[in-house]
Design an enzyme around this catalytic site. Structure first.
Site, PDB file in Angstrom:
ATOM      1  N   ASP A 116      -6.723   5.348  -0.583  1.00  0.00           N
ATOM      2  CA  ASP A 116      -5.462   6.032  -0.284  1.00  0.00           C
ATOM      3  C   ASP A 116      -5.483   7.501  -0.686  1.00  0.00           C
ATOM      4  OD1 ASP A 116      -3.564   4.603   1.012  1.00  0.00           O
ATOM      5  OD2 ASP A 116      -2.806   3.592  -0.781  1.00  0.00           O
ATOM      6  N   GLN A 126      -1.879  -2.652  -1.556  1.00  0.00           N
ATOM      7  CA  GLN A 126      -0.696  -2.416  -0.712  1.00  0.00           C
ATOM      8  C   GLN A 126       0.571  -2.353  -1.569  1.00  0.00           C
ATOM      9  OE1 GLN A 126      -0.695  -1.853   2.716  1.00  0.00           O
ATOM     10  NE2 GLN A 126       1.452  -1.379   2.363  1.00  0.00           N
ATOM     11  N   LYS A 166      -4.396  -2.428   9.039  1.00  0.00           N
ATOM     12  CA  LYS A 166      -5.519  -1.712   8.419  1.00  0.00           C
ATOM     13  C   LYS A 166      -6.817  -2.502   8.619  1.00  0.00           C
ATOM     14  CE  LYS A 166      -2.365   0.454   5.202  1.00  0.00           C
ATOM     15  NZ  LYS A 166      -1.646   0.370   3.943  1.00  0.00           N
TER      16      LYS A 166
END
Ligand code: NAP
Length: 283
Positions: free
Chosen positions: A119, A96, A52
């Site tokens: 997200d 995460q 990412k």
């Protein structure tokens, strides 16, 4: 069969994002910034976070990584999140998952300001999506939607089956398909006669994580398959339906399908990058 090439499409989307970031740079404006939080040293999580970060930097956006020890307390993690919520240079925050077992995942995720939820899985953002007024969309479901839209696969009036009902993939995907006017059947591990249901579908999205859950015979001639799963079989990476073994039969039978790998996976990361830019613009 039309190959729904997520790798190629993700590249195009990332080029569009990069072009927007270049324009911001030319105007001497502050650049979009993603804050990544990793707790512990799981090798898979570390590799996802690194990927990412790499994607963000490659698009000219800023990225900061907060790598905390596995024994980090709930209070310390919440403190960091509150600090990032208040930081005006941060547009997106991503914690995460999975977190170590002693941490309360839903409390942690809800502590993130929904306006910085990279997200798109914050309960406020899921609610806004359900109401048809999204702030940002969850990455994988939006990746599926963009794949279908950009390959001009109409969803209106189609019978769509979504296998899986997780908050991460299945549940939001079913909502998004419904909002595109598909008639959606949501299946899960208690569904009876899954193959019979799938044989009636114009569009099948599988996100169960079970290799060979369905075989080519369980899909209708001319159907569209979006195989989200990332499983392993003796030939390597495979989906719930798509594998090296089933690919030739699927190619003969279907109108379109995502390969595994190279289908939904690359779209998920492209949608994360898209969300960081969206959050920046709204910020
Ligand atoms: P999950 O939370 O484990 O959910 C799996 C879902 O599939 C559940 O709803 C489960 O039903 C259902 N299911 C399991 N076995 C089934 C069966 N035999 N028949 C019908 N339904 C069944 O997993 P997830 O996070 O949604 O991920 C699903 C898959 O997508 C995994 O392979 C994951 O690696 C992959 N994935 C890919 C991407 C990507 O970017 N390509 C992103 C995220 C996830 P119950 O609810 O009844 O348990």
């Amino acid at each position: 069969m039309l190959l729904l090439d997520g790798k190629k499409l993700a590249q195009e989307i990332k080029q569009e994002i990069s072009a927007e970031v270049i324009r911001l740079k030319q105007k001497d404006m502050r650049l979009p910034k993603l804050s990544l939080i990793l707790v512990g040293d799981r090798a898979d999580s570390l590799s996802y976070v690194n990927s990412k970060e790499k994607n963000c930097l490659a698009l000219g956006m800023e990225c900061e990584k907060h790598h905390l020890p596995a024994e980090t307390t709930q209070e310390a993690l919440l403190q960091l999140i509150h600090q990032l919520n208040a930081d005006n240079t941060v547009d997106g925050i991503l914690v995460q998952l999975p977190l170590p077992a002693h941490l309360n995942t839903s409390h942690i995720l809800e502590a993130v300001d929904y306006r910085k939820d990279a997200d798109g899985l914050h309960h406020v953002n899921l609610g806004k999506m359900l109401m048809g007024d999204p702030y940002v969309l969850p990455c994988t479901p939006n990746g599926i939607l963009q794949l279908l839209k950009r390959y001009q696969i109409s969803m209106e009036g189609k019978n769509a089956v979504v296998v899986g009902r997780s908050v991460l993939v299945g549940a939001p995907t079913a909502i998004l398909l419904q909002q595109q006017h598909a008639t959606v059947t949501q299946c899960h591990s208690h569904t009876r006669n899954l193959a019979d249901i799938c044989r009636e579908a114009d569009i099948v999205v599988t996100a169960a994580g079970v290799p060979a859950l369905l075989c080519p015979e369980d899909l209708k001639e001319g159907a569209v398959l979006v195989d989200v799963a990332m499983n392993h079989d003796p030939d390597g990476l495979c989906g719930d339906v798509y594998s090296k073994k089933t690919a030739p039969a699927l190619e003969r039978k279907l109108f379109a399908a995502t390969p595994v790998p190279g289908g939904v996976g690359p779209m998920t990361i492209a949608m994360l990058m898209h969300n960081v830019l969206e959050l920046y613009k709204k910020h």
